[in-house]
Design a protein around this motif. Structure first.
Motif, short mmCIF file in Angstrom:
data_model
loop_
_atom_site.label_atom_id
_atom_site.label_comp_id
_atom_site.label_asym_id
_atom_site.label_seq_id
_atom_site.Cartn_x
_atom_site.Cartn_y
_atom_site.Cartn_z
N CYS A 292 4.69 -0.10 8.38
CA CYS A 292 3.31 -0.50 8.72
C CYS A 292 3.26 -1.22 10.06
O CYS A 292 2.38 -0.96 10.89
CB CYS A 292 2.73 -1.41 7.62
SG CYS A 292 2.51 -0.56 6.04
N PRO B 144 -3.50 -6.09 12.82
CA PRO B 144 -4.22 -4.95 13.40
C PRO B 144 -3.71 -4.55 14.78
O PRO B 144 -3.37 -5.42 15.61
CB PRO B 144 -5.67 -5.45 13.49
CG PRO B 144 -5.76 -6.62 12.57
CD PRO B 144 -4.39 -7.23 12.55
N GLN C 199 -5.49 -8.59 -0.37
CA GLN C 199 -6.42 -9.01 0.68
C GLN C 199 -6.78 -7.87 1.64
O GLN C 199 -7.84 -7.89 2.25
CB GLN C 199 -5.85 -10.17 1.49
CG GLN C 199 -5.76 -11.46 0.72
CD GLN C 199 -5.05 -12.54 1.51
OE1 GLN C 199 -4.19 -12.28 2.34
NE2 GLN C 199 -5.41 -13.79 1.23
N THR C 200 -5.89 -6.90 1.77
CA THR C 200 -6.11 -5.82 2.75
C THR C 200 -6.42 -4.48 2.08
O THR C 200 -6.45 -3.46 2.76
CB THR C 200 -4.88 -5.67 3.66
OG1 THR C 200 -3.72 -5.41 2.87
CG2 THR C 200 -4.69 -6.92 4.51
N ARG C 201 -6.68 -4.51 0.79
CA ARG C 201 -7.02 -3.28 0.07
C ARG C 201 -8.34 -2.76 0.61
O ARG C 201 -9.31 -3.50 0.71
CB ARG C 201 -7.12 -3.55 -1.43
CG ARG C 201 -7.39 -2.29 -2.24
CD ARG C 201 -7.16 -2.50 -3.72
NE ARG C 201 -5.70 -2.56 -3.95
CZ ARG C 201 -5.08 -3.59 -4.51
NH1 ARG C 201 -5.73 -4.63 -4.91
NH2 ARG C 201 -3.77 -3.55 -4.68
N PRO C 202 -8.39 -1.48 0.95
CA PRO C 202 -9.66 -0.91 1.44
C PRO C 202 -10.75 -1.02 0.36
O PRO C 202 -10.47 -0.84 -0.82
CB PRO C 202 -9.34 0.55 1.73
CG PRO C 202 -7.85 0.63 1.78
CD PRO C 202 -7.32 -0.49 0.94
N VAL C 203 -11.96 -1.31 0.78
CA VAL C 203 -13.07 -1.43 -0.16
C VAL C 203 -13.85 -0.14 -0.30
O VAL C 203 -13.84 0.71 0.49
CB VAL C 203 -14.05 -2.57 0.20
CG1 VAL C 203 -13.44 -3.88 -0.15
CG2 VAL C 203 -14.46 -2.49 1.63
N GLU D 40 -1.43 -7.50 0.08
CA GLU D 40 -1.89 -6.17 -0.33
C GLU D 40 -3.28 -6.26 -0.93
O GLU D 40 -4.16 -5.45 -0.62
CB GLU D 40 -0.91 -5.56 -1.32
CG GLU D 40 -1.22 -4.14 -1.70
CD GLU D 40 -0.11 -3.53 -2.54
OE1 GLU D 40 0.29 -2.39 -2.24
OE2 GLU D 40 0.36 -4.19 -3.48
N HIS E 80 0.83 -1.21 0.00
CA HIS E 80 0.00 0.00 0.00
C HIS E 80 0.86 1.26 0.00
O HIS E 80 0.52 2.27 0.62
CB HIS E 80 -0.97 0.00 1.18
CG HIS E 80 -1.89 -1.16 1.24
ND1 HIS E 80 -2.82 -1.43 0.25
CD2 HIS E 80 -2.00 -2.18 2.14
CE1 HIS E 80 -3.48 -2.54 0.56
NE2 HIS E 80 -3.00 -3.01 1.68
N MET F 210 0.50 -6.20 8.37
CA MET F 210 -0.89 -5.74 8.42
C MET F 210 -1.64 -6.25 9.67
O MET F 210 -2.85 -6.15 9.74
CB MET F 210 -1.62 -6.16 7.15
CG MET F 210 -0.98 -5.62 5.86
SD MET F 210 -0.72 -3.84 5.86
CE MET F 210 -2.40 -3.26 5.76
N GLU G 70 -5.51 -11.02 8.10
CA GLU G 70 -4.59 -10.00 7.61
C GLU G 70 -3.26 -10.00 8.36
O GLU G 70 -2.32 -9.30 7.98
CB GLU G 70 -5.23 -8.60 7.64
CG GLU G 70 -5.64 -8.11 9.00
CD GLU G 70 -7.08 -8.46 9.39
OE1 GLU G 70 -7.66 -7.67 10.16
OE2 GLU G 70 -7.61 -9.49 8.96
#
Length: 189
Positions: A38, A78, A185-189, A183, A31, A76, A169
């Motif tokens: 990150c 959290p 899988q964790t792309r913002p929607v 990347e 990202h 990634m 993630e």
């Protein structure tokens, strides 16, 4: 109303992002940011006070705080999950290790031949974090390894260990292809 299971406030703790012995992969971009950056941001967002690997072990012992080791190759993860692991370590007075289920088929090898399939329900992949409660920090002279799987095994041989299933993630990357997959899988929607 649903409750976020990761909505916890951890006790004061110290933490570092482990990038040692991981080659250049921690500096790959996901990202648009380095994996190590990150991971560092997640530690800060979790309320963990950062320290670097140049900090003396005696200084960590003197702090009397839990020590959070976050793998740069789990960028990634959290922040809320990291905080939950610190709380779990304090509540259980145990080393807490983030893990993911094994999804690949695992075979036993006997005398150079592929044998039976191993039940993967009994297997986990070590991810991040590894949280050391103060009494474990005090009992160690330093980290026996920077490899999280080896470190987890060494800690389990000496101390109580609790594994906590990490969210998807939080998976560990091992190649640039893994970074691209994470990347996506964790792309913002």
């Amino acid at each position: 109303m649903t409750t976020d299971p990761y909505d916890v406030t951890p006790p004061p703790s110290l933490g570092t992002v482990v990038e040692t012995e991981r080659g250049s992969l921690p500096f790959a971009l996901i990202h648009g940011e380095a994996l190590v950056a990150c991971a560092s941001w997640a530690l800060g967002e979790a309320g963990v006070t950062p320290f670097d690997l140049g900090t003396t072990w005696a200084g960590l012992v003197d702090s009397g705080e839990p020590v959070v080791l976050h793998d740069a190759l789990c960028p990634m993860t959290p922040a809320a999950f990291l905080a939950e692991c610190v709380v779990a370590s304090e509540e259980r007075s145990a080393v807490v290790i983030g893990v993911r289920p094994v999804t690949d088929t695992v075979k036993q090898v006997e005398d150079g031949y592929v044998g039976s399939t191993i039940d993967r329900d009994a297997l986990v992949v070590v991810t991040s974090p590894i949280v050391l409660p103060p009494e474990v920090v005090e009992a160690l002279d330093g980290l026996p390894s920077y490899d999280f799987a080896e470190l987890a095994a060494a800690l389990a041989a000496r101390f109580p260990v609790v594994t906590v299933e990490a969210p998807p993630e939080s998976r560990r990357v091992g190649s640039l292809d893994d970074v691209r997959l994470l990347e996506a899988q964790t792309r913002p929607v």
